[in-house]
Design a protein around this motif. Sequence first.
Motif, mmCIF file in Angstrom:
data_model
loop_
_atom_site.group_PDB
_atom_site.id
_atom_site.type_symbol
_atom_site.label_atom_id
_atom_site.label_comp_id
_atom_site.label_asym_id
_atom_site.label_seq_id
_atom_site.Cartn_x
_atom_site.Cartn_y
_atom_site.Cartn_z
ATOM 1 N N GLU A 82 -6.955 -3.594 -2.922
ATOM 2 C CA GLU A 82 -8.002 -2.655 -2.509
ATOM 3 C C GLU A 82 -7.953 -1.372 -3.326
ATOM 4 N N GLY A 83 -6.748 -0.926 -3.660
ATOM 5 C CA GLY A 83 -6.580 0.282 -4.466
ATOM 6 C C GLY A 83 -6.675 0.023 -5.957
ATOM 7 N N LYS B 124 -4.577 -1.495 -7.992
ATOM 8 C CA LYS B 124 -3.356 -1.098 -8.693
ATOM 9 C C LYS B 124 -2.315 -2.210 -8.708
ATOM 10 N N GLY C 207 0.787 -1.207 0.000
ATOM 11 C CA GLY C 207 0.000 0.000 0.000
ATOM 12 C C GLY C 207 0.827 1.269 0.000
ATOM 13 N N ASP D 158 -1.783 -3.673 -5.051
ATOM 14 C CA ASP D 158 -2.675 -3.100 -4.047
ATOM 15 C C ASP D 158 -4.082 -3.458 -4.509
ATOM 16 N N GLU E 244 -3.911 0.796 -13.112
ATOM 17 C CA GLU E 244 -5.075 0.905 -12.246
ATOM 18 C C GLU E 244 -6.300 0.411 -12.999
#
Length: 137
Positions: free
Chosen positions: A82-83, A85, A5, A80, A36
Amino acid sequence: MAEVGKQSDEIKLLKQGAEGKLYIGTYKDKRCLVKERFEKKYRHPALDRQLTRQRIKAEQKAFQRCAAAGLLTPELYGVDVEGRKIYMEYLDKSRTAKDFIDELTAASASDAMESPQLKKLAEKIGHVVGVLHRNNL
């Protein structure tokens, strides 16, 4: 590769496609390419999260399988989930096959078809596709 993260907020949009955006950014003080996967508003949010997670994890495994098959890949720095990415090595001196072909064909498309450079590129692409197929990728 563990989920991560810690990254910089300094990013520059490089390209956008149907599934996501590519940025040039930094990861642990290294210049990197950030992929992303953006949210699909037409999907139910829970389904979108689940599909995105599965696709990011599959892409992470594909990196590993390509490397195991002997193909050159950018280094995978981290993900990541959750993000949404993926952080990978940025090859700043590289160019896409499309850009290379466009440069060759800019002067004359007929001359480009006889180009040894174009033939060499086609052979390299064919080799990589063959390796991918032999390794069920």
